[in-house]
Design an enzyme around this catalytic site. Structure first.
Site, PDB file in Angstrom:
ATOM      1  CB  VAL A  49      -6.707   9.620  -2.282  1.00  0.00           C
ATOM      2  CG1 VAL A  49      -7.032  10.679  -3.310  1.00  0.00           C
ATOM      3  CG2 VAL A  49      -7.848   8.637  -2.178  1.00  0.00           C
ATOM      4  CB  CYS A 103     -14.770   5.272   0.884  1.00  0.00           C
ATOM      5  SG  CYS A 103     -13.213   6.138   1.080  1.00  0.00           S
TER       6      CYS A 103
HETATM    7  N1  LIG Z   1      -8.829   5.224  -0.160  1.00  0.00           N
HETATM    8  C1  LIG Z   1      -9.498   5.381  -1.274  1.00  0.00           C
HETATM    9  O1  LIG Z   1      -9.522   4.494  -2.117  1.00  0.00           O
HETATM   10  C2  LIG Z   1     -10.263   6.639  -1.544  1.00  0.00           C
HETATM   11  C3  LIG Z   1     -10.376   7.652  -0.597  1.00  0.00           C
HETATM   12  N2  LIG Z   1     -11.062   8.808  -0.877  1.00  0.00           N
HETATM   13  C4  LIG Z   1     -11.134   9.890   0.087  1.00  0.00           C
HETATM   14  O2  LIG Z   1      -9.867  10.564   0.123  1.00  0.00           O
HETATM   15  C5  LIG Z   1      -9.574  11.033   1.454  1.00  0.00           C
HETATM   16  C6  LIG Z   1      -8.243  10.481   1.908  1.00  0.00           C
HETATM   17  O3  LIG Z   1      -8.343   9.073   1.938  1.00  0.00           O
HETATM   18  P1  LIG Z   1      -7.054   8.153   2.028  1.00  0.00           P
HETATM   19  O4  LIG Z   1      -5.989   8.659   1.129  1.00  0.00           O
HETATM   20  O5  LIG Z   1      -7.530   6.761   1.871  1.00  0.00           O
HETATM   21  O6  LIG Z   1      -6.641   8.412   3.548  1.00  0.00           O
HETATM   22  P2  LIG Z   1      -5.235   8.148   4.240  1.00  0.00           P
HETATM   23  O7  LIG Z   1      -5.477   8.005   5.677  1.00  0.00           O
HETATM   24  O8  LIG Z   1      -4.513   7.052   3.519  1.00  0.00           O
HETATM   25  O9  LIG Z   1      -4.418   9.504   3.960  1.00  0.00           O
HETATM   26  C7  LIG Z   1      -4.702  10.731   4.551  1.00  0.00           C
HETATM   27  C8  LIG Z   1      -3.386  11.383   4.956  1.00  0.00           C
HETATM   28  O10 LIG Z   1      -3.623  12.722   5.356  1.00  0.00           O
HETATM   29  C9  LIG Z   1      -2.679  13.061   6.372  1.00  0.00           C
HETATM   30  N3  LIG Z   1      -3.142  14.251   7.080  1.00  0.00           N
HETATM   31  C10 LIG Z   1      -4.245  14.386   7.864  1.00  0.00           C
HETATM   32  N4  LIG Z   1      -4.365  15.652   8.284  1.00  0.00           N
HETATM   33  C11 LIG Z   1      -3.310  16.345   7.764  1.00  0.00           C
HETATM   34  C12 LIG Z   1      -2.887  17.705   7.841  1.00  0.00           C
HETATM   35  N5  LIG Z   1      -3.600  18.606   8.528  1.00  0.00           N
HETATM   36  N6  LIG Z   1      -1.757  18.057   7.200  1.00  0.00           N
HETATM   37  C13 LIG Z   1      -1.043  17.155   6.502  1.00  0.00           C
HETATM   38  N7  LIG Z   1      -1.399  15.840   6.378  1.00  0.00           N
HETATM   39  C14 LIG Z   1      -2.524  15.453   6.999  1.00  0.00           C
HETATM   40  C15 LIG Z   1      -2.610  11.798   7.220  1.00  0.00           C
HETATM   41  O11 LIG Z   1      -1.440  11.738   7.995  1.00  0.00           O
HETATM   42  C16 LIG Z   1      -2.692  10.702   6.131  1.00  0.00           C
HETATM   43  O12 LIG Z   1      -1.402  10.264   5.743  1.00  0.00           O
HETATM   44  C17 LIG Z   1     -10.771  10.613   2.305  1.00  0.00           C
HETATM   45  O13 LIG Z   1     -11.670  11.682   2.358  1.00  0.00           O
HETATM   46  C18 LIG Z   1     -11.391   9.473   1.532  1.00  0.00           C
HETATM   47  O14 LIG Z   1     -12.779   9.380   1.769  1.00  0.00           O
HETATM   48  C19 LIG Z   1     -11.611   9.006  -2.103  1.00  0.00           C
HETATM   49  C20 LIG Z   1     -11.511   8.050  -3.089  1.00  0.00           C
HETATM   50  C21 LIG Z   1     -10.819   6.801  -2.901  1.00  0.00           C
HETATM   51  O1  LIG Z   2     -14.281   6.401  -2.435  1.00  0.00           O
HETATM   52  C1  LIG Z   2     -13.591   5.411  -2.372  1.00  0.00           C
HETATM   53  O2  LIG Z   2     -12.857   5.113  -1.426  1.00  0.00           O
HETATM   54  C2  LIG Z   2     -13.628   4.388  -3.461  1.00  0.00           C
HETATM   55  O3  LIG Z   2     -14.486   3.314  -2.984  1.00  0.00           O
HETATM   56  C3  LIG Z   2     -14.570   2.193  -3.859  1.00  0.00           C
HETATM   57  O4  LIG Z   2     -13.286   1.635  -4.079  1.00  0.00           O
HETATM   58  P1  LIG Z   2     -12.617   0.605  -3.045  1.00  0.00           P
HETATM   59  O5  LIG Z   2     -13.327   0.669  -1.749  1.00  0.00           O
HETATM   60  O6  LIG Z   2     -11.165   0.878  -3.069  1.00  0.00           O
HETATM   61  O7  LIG Z   2     -12.817  -0.831  -3.694  1.00  0.00           O
HETATM   62  P2  LIG Z   2     -14.062  -1.548  -4.409  1.00  0.00           P
HETATM   63  O8  LIG Z   2     -13.536  -2.322  -5.540  1.00  0.00           O
HETATM   64  O9  LIG Z   2     -15.160  -0.635  -4.689  1.00  0.00           O
HETATM   65  O10 LIG Z   2     -14.533  -2.604  -3.297  1.00  0.00           O
HETATM   66  C4  LIG Z   2     -15.162  -2.199  -2.117  1.00  0.00           C
HETATM   67  C5  LIG Z   2     -15.649  -3.412  -1.355  1.00  0.00           C
HETATM   68  O11 LIG Z   2     -16.760  -4.029  -2.027  1.00  0.00           O
HETATM   69  C6  LIG Z   2     -16.508  -5.409  -2.217  1.00  0.00           C
HETATM   70  N1  LIG Z   2     -17.174  -5.843  -3.468  1.00  0.00           N
HETATM   71  C7  LIG Z   2     -16.925  -5.192  -4.635  1.00  0.00           C
HETATM   72  C8  LIG Z   2     -17.556  -5.584  -5.790  1.00  0.00           C
HETATM   73  C9  LIG Z   2     -18.476  -6.636  -5.765  1.00  0.00           C
HETATM   74  O12 LIG Z   2     -19.090  -7.033  -6.781  1.00  0.00           O
HETATM   75  N2  LIG Z   2     -18.705  -7.266  -4.581  1.00  0.00           N
HETATM   76  C10 LIG Z   2     -18.085  -6.881  -3.426  1.00  0.00           C
HETATM   77  O13 LIG Z   2     -18.335  -7.468  -2.351  1.00  0.00           O
HETATM   78  C11 LIG Z   2     -14.996  -5.511  -2.267  1.00  0.00           C
HETATM   79  O14 LIG Z   2     -14.564  -6.813  -1.999  1.00  0.00           O
HETATM   80  C12 LIG Z   2     -14.609  -4.522  -1.195  1.00  0.00           C
HETATM   81  O15 LIG Z   2     -14.693  -5.094   0.070  1.00  0.00           O
HETATM   82  C13 LIG Z   2     -15.107   2.665  -5.218  1.00  0.00           C
HETATM   83  O16 LIG Z   2     -15.118   1.547  -6.114  1.00  0.00           O
HETATM   84  C14 LIG Z   2     -14.241   3.775  -5.788  1.00  0.00           C
HETATM   85  O17 LIG Z   2     -14.814   4.252  -6.999  1.00  0.00           O
HETATM   86  C15 LIG Z   2     -14.157   4.919  -4.771  1.00  0.00           C
HETATM   87  O18 LIG Z   2     -13.290   5.923  -5.254  1.00  0.00           O
END
Ligand SMILES: NC(=O)C1=CN([C@@H]2O[C@H](COP(=O)(O)OP(=O)(O)OC[C@H]3O[C@@H](n4cnc5c(N)ncnc54)[C@H](O)[C@@H]3O)[C@@H](O)[C@H]2O)C=CC1
Ligand SMILES: O=C(O)[C@H]1O[C@H](OP(=O)(O)OP(=O)(O)OC[C@H]2O[C@@H](n3ccc(=O)[nH]c3=O)[C@H](O)[C@@H]2O)[C@H](O)[C@@H](O)[C@@H]1O
Length: 480
Positions: free
Chosen positions: A12, A272
């Site tokens: 993110v 997530c």
């Molecule tokens: N992956 C996704 O598609 C999405 C994730 N989120 C949310 O965003 C948040 C982050 O998710 P990701 O980016 O996927 O996780 P990630 O694990 O890829 O990144 C988090 C980063 O934060 C760093 N970190 C942790 N504690 C720290 C600290 N005290 N100081 C500095 N760096 C620190 C870690 O080393 C890591 O690189 C989570 O709460 C997740 O639920 C929200 C929407 C989409």
């Molecule tokens: O909070 C988050 O981390 C994010 O979680 C999801 O995004 P993401 O997990 O990256 O990907 P998606 O496209 O939502 O797929 C999630 C899972 O559902 C599955 N999926 C998706 C759509 C579908 O019709 N069927 C299905 O099995 C995908 O293959 C995958 O395993 C949400 O779509 C994002 O809006 C949100 O920000």
């Protein structure tokens, strides 16, 4: 010049900040992390995450108004706006274990912000957090602030992996929640001014803090619920001879329901959906709402059921045993166009097959052997901690090998499982694959990517999730 610092250079923090830097040339953006390898990778030609279009955006801004650094304190101290985008894993111990969000990383970031700040700041929750987290963060900041003023905003992220750049360029909405006070409104406006440089005004929604925090959990729960709904239907389709794609299409044509997110699959994965629903369940329980908690729990139960059902189908079709049989797994990432394997259904499916003593050969275009071995040996939820804090398991699973392409993975295999919908799996030479497999040769398509009729003509026995069953599969019913 407005200075932004983002704590957490992950899936993110990295893409979001890169897009802010690109769209706001007058803003200086620093992305900081405690993980040295991650920051080194962000500063190299090999970025730490695979995301279509990301390289291009980073190349355009890095070194100009976008910087990646491990000097967390310096950049936090200098920033006007501090985003916090750190891990919020599911707790594995203590109160709320297995459900509640572990806010250790968030709390340590907040304490550090309070420690190093010498000027007023806006602190933005970018991580997904339990509703009311802002209140706790506010307490930590104000009790340690030495008179410095902090405004907390909730600005949850809705990007999906694989389409992150597209989603950030053209978001359905940007949500900003803040305190309903003059200072709170001013902070909301300051953040709105950043986004409004490329996001149309009507797509920037402003709410109170708690609505913004809860909307994020609600959005993920609704999305996951759609998948569990269609997956529940897929089981009924198989039992009745209906076709889940036709059912989804017919249902989705209702404009009140809409066509998106209705693809039946082996189960949803990703970092997530499960984590956020568990968190929602915990919050409901803490607020004395057991019926509501139970309702959302069912979304996860169906997801687990779907993965178990898939494994059972494989085993029962292959004479009730896969012991010592080679099963090729095509796709390990949780969806296509990402190398991310967090909570991928492939982990549970592989573990299920290993439980029945299969030999597994895995091919995924974006996932390394090291990652696959780590995923198959790690405990549940350990994957969601910063990389350097994850257990480095020296053990490898002997029955698992990783192949360099789909042809190598499927050679001499008894069956193929398709677990990620990579486009290249649609275009494989299945005649060649069939020739090199043991007979009868099986394909278990957990993503409905192959043309089942074409494969049946070649000679395969094909199972496509939620589709009418081959006679072979009907004769070998699977226990759910
Ligand atoms: N992956 C996704 O598609 C999405 C994730 N989120 C949310 O965003 C948040 C982050 O998710 P990701 O980016 O996927 O996780 P990630 O694990 O890829 O990144 C988090 C980063 O934060 C760093 N970190 C942790 N504690 C720290 C600290 N005290 N100081 C500095 N760096 C620190 C870690 O080393 C890591 O690189 C989570 O709460 C997740 O639920 C929200 C929407 C989409
Ligand atoms: O909070 C988050 O981390 C994010 O979680 C999801 O995004 P993401 O997990 O990256 O990907 P998606 O496209 O939502 O797929 C999630 C899972 O559902 C599955 N999926 C998706 C759509 C579908 O019709 N069927 C299905 O099995 C995908 O293959 C995958 O395993 C949400 O779509 C994002 O809006 C949100 O920000």
């Amino acid at each position: 010049m407005v200075k932004i610092c983002c704590i957490g250079a992950g899936y993110v923090g990295g893409p979001t900040m890169a897009v802010i830097a690109l769209k706001c040339p007058s803003v200086e953006v620093a992305v900081v992390d405690i993980s040295v390898p991650r920051i080194t990778a962000w500063n190299s030609d090999q970025l730490p995450i695979y995301e279509p279009g990301l390289d291009d955006v980073v190349k355009q801004c890095r070194g100009k108004n976008l910087f990646f650094s491990t000097d967390v304190e310096k950049h936090v101290r200098e920033a006007d706006i501090v985003f916090v985008s750190v891990n919020t894993p599911t707790k594995t111990r203590g109160l709320g274990a297995g459900k509640a969000a572990d806010l250790t990383y968030w709390e340590s970031a907040a304490r550090m912000i309070a420690d190093v700040s010498v000027s007023d700041k806006i602190v933005v929750e970018k991580s997904t957090v339990p509703v009311k987290t802002a209140e706790a963060i506010e307490k930590i900041l104000t009790h340690n602030s030495k008179g410095i003023k902090f405004q907390i905003l909730s600005n949850p992220e809705f990007l999906a992996e694989g389409t992150a750049i597209e989603d950030l360029f053209k978001p359905d909405r940007v949500l900003i929640g803040g305190r309903e006070t003059p200072e709170g409104f001013a902070a909301v406006k300051a953040l709105k001014d950043v986004y409004s440089q490329w996001v149309p005004e009507e797509r920037i929604l402003t709410t109170n803090l708690w609505s913004a925090e809860l909307s994020k959990l609600a959005a993920n729960a609704f999305l996951a619920q759609r998948i569990s709904s269609v997956n529940a239907m897929s089981a009924l389709c198989e039992a009745t001879g209906a076709n889940v794609s036709e059912v989804s299409y017919a249902v989705g044509k209702d404009s009140r329901i809409g066509p998106k997110f209705l693809n039946s699959s082996v189960g949803f994965g990703g970092s997530c959906f499960q984590k956020d629903i568990l968190n929602l369940v915990y919050i409901c329980e803490c607020n004395g709402l057991p019926e509501v908690a139970e309702y959302w729990k069912q979304v996860i139960k169906i997801n687990d059921y779907q993965k178990t059902r898939f494994v059972n189908r494989i085993v029962s079709s292959m004479f009730n045993t896969v012991s010592n049989k080679k099963i090729a797994v095509l796709g390990f990432a949780f969806k296509k166009d990402t190398g991310d394997t967090r909570e991928t259904p492939a982990i549970d499916v592989c573990k299920g097959l290993l439980g029945d003593k299969a030999r597994i050969s895995i091919y995924d275009p974006q996932v390394t052997e090291e990652q696959i071995q780590r995923d198959l040996t790690m405990n549940k939820f350990d994957w969601d901690h910063p990389l350097h804090l994850q257990p480095m398991s020296p053990t490898t699973v002997k029955q698992v090998s990783v192949a360099w392409d789909a042809y190598a993975a499927t050679k001499d295999a008894h069956g193929i499982c398709i677990l990620t919908e990579w486009d290249e799996f649609k275009k494989l030479d299945y005649e060649k694959i069939f020739e090199n497999m043991q007979k009868p040769a099986f394909v278990f398509d957990g993503r409905n990517v192959v043309d089942a009729e074409k494969l049946r003509k070649i000679g395969f026995i094909v199972y496509s999730i939620g589709k009418p069953l081959d006679q072979w599969l009907k004769d070998m019913p699977a226990l759910a």
